[in-house]
Design an enzyme around this catalytic site. Sequence first.
Site, PDB file in Angstrom:
ATOM      1  N   LEU A 131       0.846  -1.199   0.000  1.00 46.40           N
ATOM      2  CA  LEU A 131       0.000   0.000   0.000  1.00 46.40           C
ATOM      3  C   LEU A 131       0.883   1.252   0.000  1.00 46.40           C
ATOM      4  O   LEU A 131       0.747   2.126  -0.859  1.00 46.40           O
ATOM      5  CB  LEU A 131      -0.908  -0.013   1.242  1.00 46.40           C
ATOM      6  N   SER A 138       1.094   7.805   5.734  1.00 38.75           N
ATOM      7  CA  SER A 138      -0.181   8.007   6.432  1.00 38.75           C
ATOM      8  C   SER A 138      -1.279   8.370   5.444  1.00 38.75           C
ATOM      9  O   SER A 138      -2.425   7.926   5.581  1.00 38.75           O
ATOM     10  CB  SER A 138      -0.030   9.109   7.486  1.00 38.75           C
ATOM     11  N   THR A 164       6.899  -5.330   4.030  1.00 36.98           N
ATOM     12  CA  THR A 164       7.386  -6.387   4.925  1.00 36.98           C
ATOM     13  C   THR A 164       7.467  -7.716   4.180  1.00 36.98           C
ATOM     14  O   THR A 164       6.545  -8.076   3.457  1.00 36.98           O
ATOM     15  CB  THR A 164       6.434  -6.522   6.144  1.00 36.98           C
ATOM     16  N   GLY A 354      18.389  -2.981  34.783  1.00 38.53           N
ATOM     17  CA  GLY A 354      19.470  -2.007  34.943  1.00 38.53           C
ATOM     18  C   GLY A 354      20.435  -2.074  33.763  1.00 38.53           C
ATOM     19  O   GLY A 354      20.027  -2.247  32.619  1.00 38.53           O
ATOM     20  N   GLU A 378       1.252  -0.543   9.963  1.00 42.24           N
ATOM     21  CA  GLU A 378      -0.205  -0.682   9.754  1.00 42.24           C
ATOM     22  C   GLU A 378      -0.925   0.584  10.236  1.00 42.24           C
ATOM     23  O   GLU A 378      -2.047   0.533  10.762  1.00 42.24           O
ATOM     24  CB  GLU A 378      -0.755  -1.970  10.364  1.00 42.24           C
ATOM     25  N   THR A 380       0.424   4.619  11.762  1.00 47.22           N
ATOM     26  CA  THR A 380       1.004   5.134  13.011  1.00 47.22           C
ATOM     27  C   THR A 380      -0.111   5.269  14.052  1.00 47.22           C
ATOM     28  O   THR A 380      -1.294   5.350  13.706  1.00 47.22           O
ATOM     29  CB  THR A 380       1.613   6.533  12.803  1.00 47.22           C
TER      30      THR A 380
HETATM   31  N1  COS Z   1     -13.629   0.248   5.438  1.00 46.58           N
HETATM   32  C1  COS Z   1     -14.160   0.352   4.206  1.00 46.58           C
HETATM   33  N2  COS Z   1     -13.966   1.428   3.428  1.00 46.58           N
HETATM   34  C2  COS Z   1     -13.278   2.451   3.927  1.00 46.58           C
HETATM   35  C3  COS Z   1     -12.717   2.416   5.218  1.00 46.58           C
HETATM   36  C4  COS Z   1     -12.925   1.244   5.987  1.00 46.58           C
HETATM   37  N3  COS Z   1     -12.422   1.123   7.213  1.00 46.58           N
HETATM   38  N4  COS Z   1     -12.067   3.550   5.444  1.00 46.58           N
HETATM   39  C5  COS Z   1     -12.210   4.293   4.338  1.00 46.58           C
HETATM   40  N5  COS Z   1     -12.922   3.621   3.405  1.00 46.58           N
HETATM   41  C6  COS Z   1     -13.289   4.055   2.057  1.00 46.58           C
HETATM   42  C7  COS Z   1     -14.555   4.802   2.075  1.00 46.58           C
HETATM   43  O1  COS Z   1     -15.365   4.294   1.038  1.00 46.58           O
HETATM   44  C8  COS Z   1     -14.181   6.251   1.791  1.00 46.58           C
HETATM   45  O2  COS Z   1     -15.065   6.816   0.904  1.00 46.58           O
HETATM   46  P1  COS Z   1     -16.474   7.442   1.402  1.00 46.58           P
HETATM   47  O3  COS Z   1     -16.136   8.475   2.434  1.00 46.58           O
HETATM   48  O4  COS Z   1     -17.048   7.975   0.154  1.00 46.58           O
HETATM   49  O5  COS Z   1     -17.275   6.302   1.961  1.00 46.58           O
HETATM   50  C9  COS Z   1     -12.822   6.155   1.103  1.00 46.58           C
HETATM   51  O6  COS Z   1     -12.263   4.902   1.515  1.00 46.58           O
HETATM   52  C10 COS Z   1     -11.893   7.249   1.514  1.00 46.58           C
HETATM   53  O7  COS Z   1     -11.846   7.289   2.929  1.00 46.58           O
HETATM   54  P2  COS Z   1     -11.308   8.530   3.732  1.00 46.58           P
HETATM   55  O8  COS Z   1     -11.917   9.765   3.194  1.00 46.58           O
HETATM   56  O9  COS Z   1     -11.452   8.244   5.187  1.00 46.58           O
HETATM   57  O10 COS Z   1      -9.760   8.542   3.303  1.00 46.58           O
HETATM   58  P3  COS Z   1      -8.572   9.482   3.730  1.00 46.58           P
HETATM   59  O11 COS Z   1      -7.787   9.805   2.535  1.00 46.58           O
HETATM   60  O12 COS Z   1      -9.048  10.588   4.614  1.00 46.58           O
HETATM   61  O13 COS Z   1      -7.622   8.494   4.595  1.00 46.58           O
HETATM   62  C11 COS Z   1      -6.842   7.274   6.495  1.00 46.58           C
HETATM   63  C12 COS Z   1      -8.018   7.836   5.694  1.00 46.58           C
HETATM   64  C13 COS Z   1      -5.882   8.342   7.014  1.00 46.58           C
HETATM   65  C14 COS Z   1      -7.521   6.602   7.673  1.00 46.58           C
HETATM   66  C15 COS Z   1      -6.094   6.221   5.655  1.00 46.58           C
HETATM   67  O14 COS Z   1      -5.368   6.837   4.615  1.00 46.58           O
HETATM   68  C16 COS Z   1      -5.152   5.377   6.469  1.00 46.58           C
HETATM   69  O15 COS Z   1      -5.571   4.416   7.113  1.00 46.58           O
HETATM   70  N6  COS Z   1      -3.845   5.709   6.439  1.00 46.58           N
HETATM   71  C17 COS Z   1      -2.833   4.904   7.061  1.00 46.58           C
HETATM   72  C18 COS Z   1      -2.457   3.837   6.112  1.00 46.58           C
HETATM   73  C19 COS Z   1      -1.739   2.749   6.770  1.00 46.58           C
HETATM   74  O16 COS Z   1      -2.215   2.159   7.722  1.00 46.58           O
HETATM   75  N7  COS Z   1      -0.574   2.475   6.249  1.00 46.58           N
HETATM   76  C20 COS Z   1       0.223   1.417   6.706  1.00 46.58           C
HETATM   77  C21 COS Z   1       0.530   0.586   5.526  1.00 46.58           C
HETATM   78  S1  COS Z   1       0.144  -1.037   5.731  1.00 46.58           S
HETATM   79  S2  COS Z   1       1.729  -1.727   6.667  1.00 46.58           S
END
Ligand code: COS
Length: 393
Positions: A131, A138, A164, A354, A378, A380
């Site tokens: 991803l 993030s 990973t 220690g 997964e 932060t």
């Molecule tokens: N389940 C299903 N669909 C989801 C979801 C979930 N938990 N979270 C988001 N979506 C979908 C939704 O459909 C959303 O669209 P709608 O609002 O129209 O329904 C779409 O994805 C976009 O979601 P969102 O607007 O919340 O996205 P953002 O760009 O704001 O990002 C975060 C959200 C920050 C939470 C996300 O980018 C994230 O988790 N980032 C960290 C990534 C990560 O964990 N990386 C580690 C790599 S893996 S080791």
Amino acid sequence: MAGAADFDLYRPSEEHEMLRDSVRSLAEAKIAPFAAAVDEEARFPQEALDALVANDLHAVHVPESYGGAGADALATCVVIEEVARVCCSSSLIPAVNKLGSLPVILSGSEELKKKYLAPLAKGEAMFSYCLSEPDAGSDAGGMKTRAVRDGDHWVLNGVKRWITNAGVSDYYTVMAVTDPEKKTRGGVSAFVVEKDDEGVSFGAPEKKLGIKGSPTREVYLDNVRIPADRMIGAEGTGFATAMQTLDHTRITIAAQALGVAQGALDYAKGYVRERKQFGKPIGDFQGVQFMLADMAMKLEAARQLTYAAAARSERVALGGDGKGEDLTFFGAAAKCYASDAAMEITTDAVQLLGGYGYTRDYPLERMMRDAKITQIYEGTNQVQRIVMARNLP
Ligand code: COS
């Protein structure tokens, strides 16, 4: 009136406890003896992989219908926890096999499931999850990797970072942009890419603080042409699949955090009984006892939250309603809470030893370094708080 059986909800079943006993014995006999060397030499824990495959513990989450052990989400956590208790790097084998393959299990076609889950279940192949990118951590939706349709194929170009087990895994779930206009709302799709696909290559292993036995590399996709049926689910569903996957697998990171924290607590507990200062074991001092009590209390609170989240994950996997179960909140909360607890517990365990805790002659500095990653990957723990705040139960 509630009967005793109604309260079984709040404890793992006898089967789960038997599984824990058998994984603990295996981990202590076959994985623990190599943990220090794996860290010191920053080498893949082949002995752990061999032992896990021989005992069908390398990818326990794969359903029985595809040749897997069919372990439920809690059992998968127990396996990861017990392996992490002795070697955090090795616990990434069952954990990342679940992370990489869950998109296929959740959203893939029957053909994809048959093709890719069977070799995973047999231990013939491992699975990674792609991803993140150099400029999309993030902000996962900021990815640039592109997939362009070309007849019956898709052509992928881009760079995935922090992958990973990259290079060791044979299969990769890759998220790529298929419609730049739509981005996270229908513009990202997921694909299975194979290590041997032409145009796939890997960067040098990252030089990390901990989990040194688990290779982390960049994955380069240079005009990788794959058949259209390698797409996971429908076009444009990749971001949702990626997020749904993390809802389930953040709980496995919580389990990893529990394991490394338990390993550190167990070691420190033994040490304070033996180590004498001022004429008595240091465990007789109230200051030390208070530290141990706090460590055990935090660990148990983290375990209860993790298991509650795992039960939700299982109910959703069995066909429940993800929203009704608040899985997104619970997955983030378990990962965030357990990893913060693990960082505190492993740091305190170093303190209890220690100067000895600070040396590589004892396993605690390794456990403290390994625990740190659970607050980072997964998502932060800052991202977990964003996720929780947006999904308050
Ligand atoms: N389940 C299903 N669909 C989801 C979801 C979930 N938990 N979270 C988001 N979506 C979908 C939704 O459909 C959303 O669209 P709608 O609002 O129209 O329904 C779409 O994805 C976009 O979601 P969102 O607007 O919340 O996205 P953002 O760009 O704001 O990002 C975060 C959200 C920050 C939470 C996300 O980018 C994230 O988790 N980032 C960290 C990534 C990560 O964990 N990386 C580690 C790599 S893996 S080791």
